[in-house]
Design an enzyme around this catalytic site. Structure first.
Site, PDB file in Angstrom:
ATOM      1  CB  CYS A 190      -0.984  -0.025   1.172  1.00 41.95           C
ATOM      2  SG  CYS A 190      -2.306   1.212   1.040  1.00 41.95           S
ATOM      3  CG  HIS A 231      -3.652  -3.184   3.272  1.00 37.37           C
ATOM      4  ND1 HIS A 231      -2.498  -2.859   3.961  1.00 37.37           N
ATOM      5  CD2 HIS A 231      -4.172  -2.012   2.827  1.00 37.37           C
ATOM      6  CE1 HIS A 231      -2.329  -1.549   3.942  1.00 37.37           C
ATOM      7  NE2 HIS A 231      -3.333  -1.008   3.262  1.00 37.37           N
ATOM      8  CD  GLU A 258      -1.064  -5.657   5.429  1.00 36.91           C
ATOM      9  OE1 GLU A 258      -0.942  -4.426   5.570  1.00 36.91           O
ATOM     10  OE2 GLU A 258      -1.160  -6.215   4.311  1.00 36.91           O
TER      11      GLU A 258
END
Length: 241
Positions: A96, A184, A186
């Site tokens: 990002c 993202h 994660e």
């Protein structure tokens, strides 16, 4: 594998008890793919800078509420460290904000998306299959996202690997050892849901509702975890692609 995490922000204190901090999320993601992975965290947003580009097998950034175009000392310092990693042929994965800062540090451009906030689960099409994309997935990738800015112009030597009408430069590779990902992998659905509510006044109720609805879709976070580790391993070994 030993990875240095370049931390660029903190999860809001109100959300940390339930979700942890950004480095925790990255470690959880990658440990699920390979429990042998080791990590060291550098709080770049607080002025901490790694002493050597050789300290780890590869490096990965967190996201940030800041813009890659912001003129903060720590952002300038991190940009300089990214250029040192480039000169030293060290693997770097930008997530990002890190994807955007990588592009800008290497001569590309970052701009506010004309389509507004990207929030929730979004699909993107892989346009260039690479050897490290294993296991291969032939359908559109679906990842969680939270961003306003995006890469608007590739840096010299950059290649678009995946994109969509909403975010044309969603995944890019620069040379052999730099990889940028706008999404993202994660993040969890629970975190994005809470984050959307937390930022409702900034984002707007309509976009928050759409984001929460999109969280019903499948996401390919673990697939991306394997791709990230494969990319770092191949780049470290000097393999092409």
């Amino acid at each position: 594998m030993n990875i240095g995490i370049l931390q660029c922000d903190d999860v809001a204190p109100e959300l940390q008890p339930r979700h942890g901090n950004y480095p925790d999320m990255i470690q959880t993601l990658l440990l699920a793919a390979d429990p042998r992975t080791h990590f060291t965290v550098y709080a770049c947003h607080q002025g901490e800078t790694p002493s050597s580009t050789d300290a780890h097998d590869g490096w990965i950034t967190t996201g940030s509420k800041c813009s890659a175009n912001d003129d903060f000392d720590w952002i300038r310092t991190l940009s300089g460290f990214m250029r040192l990693l480039w000169q030293a042929d060290k693997p770097l994965v930008g997530i990002c904000f890190g994807h955007q800062l990588m592009a800008r540090a290497m001569g590309g451009q970052v701009a506010r998306s004309p389509m507004g906030w990207g929030l929730g689960a979004y699909a993107t099409t892989v346009q260039e299959k690479q050897p490290w994309m294993s296991p291969w997935y032939s359908e559109d990738l679906q990842l969680l996202a939270s961003h306003q800015d995006q890469v608007s112009e590739l840096p010299p030597g950059g290649q678009i690997l995946a994109g969509s009408s909403f975010c044309p430069i969603y995944m890019m590779q620069v040379g052999r050892h730099f990889l940028g990902i706008q999404g993202h992998p994660e993040f969890t659905r629970a975190y994005v849901s809470d984050l959307a509510n937390f930022r409702r006044d900034r984002i707007g109720a309509e976009r928050v509702l759409a984001a929460r609805h999109s969280l019903k879709l499948a996401v390919h976070d673990q697939l991306l975890a394997h791709w990230i580790l494969n990319f770092i391993a191949r780049a470290k070994s000097g393999q092409q692609g």
